[in-house]
Each structure stands twice: as C-alpha cells, then as structure tokens.
Design an enzyme around this catalytic site. Structure first.
Site, mmCIF file in Angstrom:
data_model
loop_
_atom_site.group_PDB
_atom_site.id
_atom_site.type_symbol
_atom_site.label_atom_id
_atom_site.label_comp_id
_atom_site.label_asym_id
_atom_site.label_seq_id
_atom_site.Cartn_x
_atom_site.Cartn_y
_atom_site.Cartn_z
ATOM 1 N N HIS A 131 -3.682 -3.550 -9.773
ATOM 2 C CA HIS A 131 -2.803 -2.516 -10.313
ATOM 3 C C HIS A 131 -3.149 -1.175 -9.674
ATOM 4 O O HIS A 131 -4.216 -1.016 -9.085
ATOM 5 C CB HIS A 131 -2.944 -2.415 -11.831
ATOM 6 N N HIS B 246 -4.729 4.578 -5.745
ATOM 7 C CA HIS B 246 -5.312 3.465 -4.996
ATOM 8 C C HIS B 246 -5.189 2.192 -5.814
ATOM 9 O O HIS B 246 -4.936 2.240 -7.020
ATOM 10 C CB HIS B 246 -6.784 3.736 -4.678
#
Length: 185
Positions: free
Chosen positions: A37, A121
């Site tokens: 995720h 990220h």
C-alpha cells in the site's frame, strides 16, 4: 483499540510488478500482496468512537482522480541502520495534496497533525538490526518504473498483528469524484 492508517492500494498489475522484484537482500522481511500500500496518513491506536469520527471526517474529502507511476527505489534508516526498503512514486504533488486533506480530516477528528515530512512510497521490505546489503538491490532497481495507474480511491485500514506479521483490512473506502468504486482488485 483499533490501529488505523489511511492508504492507497495499488492496482493488481502494479502489485504483481513489485512482488516480482522482491528478492536478493539477505535479512529482508518482504511484504506480501496483502501488505502492499501507499500510506497517506498513519493514525495509530484509537478507540471505537474516535475511529468512527475519523471515518466520518474522511468521508468529507473531495478529490479528482489522478495518475501516478512507480519511480525508483530507496530506503529509510534509523541512526544509520537501514530499516525499510521502498519503491518511489511520481508525481508526488497530487499525493501530497491528498495527504494534506487526509491530515486535516484526521486533525478535525481529534488526531494530532502529522509532524513528519510526507514522502510517498510503497514499502517493499523491513529489516531487523542486521539486515543485508541493499546496495545491489538499489542499483538493480534504480530505474524501477511502471505504466501510469489511476488513483481513484483510498481506504481507512485497520492493522492487526498476528503470528505471520501484520495484516491489513480495509474498514472504509472513499472514492474520487465521479468514480463509483468499480475496481475489482
């Protein structure tokens, strides 16, 4: 108590691409498909009432869909010891704008504002104190890229710690304006 965070789940093709890259670093605890995720906001432990307030506040966020791509790799360290290996994304501006909206919604629900700078990220691996040499991995995947993929939703997740590590469960999903939520991955 509920341990919560807000995140974007990459499309299945992007997750498959990332999973195919995860190898070659001794001591790495690679993420599995269910753990991949892009965090918009870590919230932490809250009681049921605060969790409901957060879910309601997030429902008020309006955003237009936007496209991002994978863009290189990097790492985080603590006191010079690598603890996280990640895949970057580009462009960062639309993610930063959505992060700011999520942060404001969380603040309105009684959560302290985010104190750290936001660097979007996708975590690939975590390390204990004695992780392996990441330099070859970073060199090999410095040019990591993907086709553009649309961000048209984000979710409030609950993290549960088990014997095999953390598992994440979407509590509520919020869709971009004009997107009814028909994604099946």
């Amino acid at each position: 108590m509920h341990r919560l965070f807000v995140a974007i789940r990459p499309h299945a093709t992007i997750r498959s691409q990332l999973l195919a890259q995860m190898a070659g670093v001794p001591g790495a605890r690679w993420q599995d498909d269910g753990q991949l995720h892009l965090t918009l906001r870590f919230i932490g432990e809250v009681d049921r009432h605060r969790a409901d307030d957060i879910a309601d506040a997030l429902a008020g966020i309006r955003f237009q869909p936007f496209a991002i791509t994978l863009a290189g790799t990097g790492y985080f360290d603590r006191r010079g010891v690598v603890d996280t290996l990640w895949a970057g994304v580009h462009p960062r501006d639309p993610l930063a704008h959505l992060h700011a909206k999520v942060d404001r919604a969380c603040t309105s629900a009684g959560i302290a504002p985010e104190a750290r700078a936001y660097l979007p990220h996708i975590t690939l691996a975590r390390f204990s104190r004695h992780g392996g040499d990441i330099a070859p991995f970073l060199a090999l995947h410095a040019g990591l890229a993907s086709p553009a993929f649309t961000v048209d939703e984000f979710s409030l997740y609950e993290s549960r710690l088990g014997h095999a590590g953390s598992s994440y469960h979407a509590v509520e999903t919020y869709h971009a304006e004009g997107y009814p939520g028909t994604r099946d991955d």
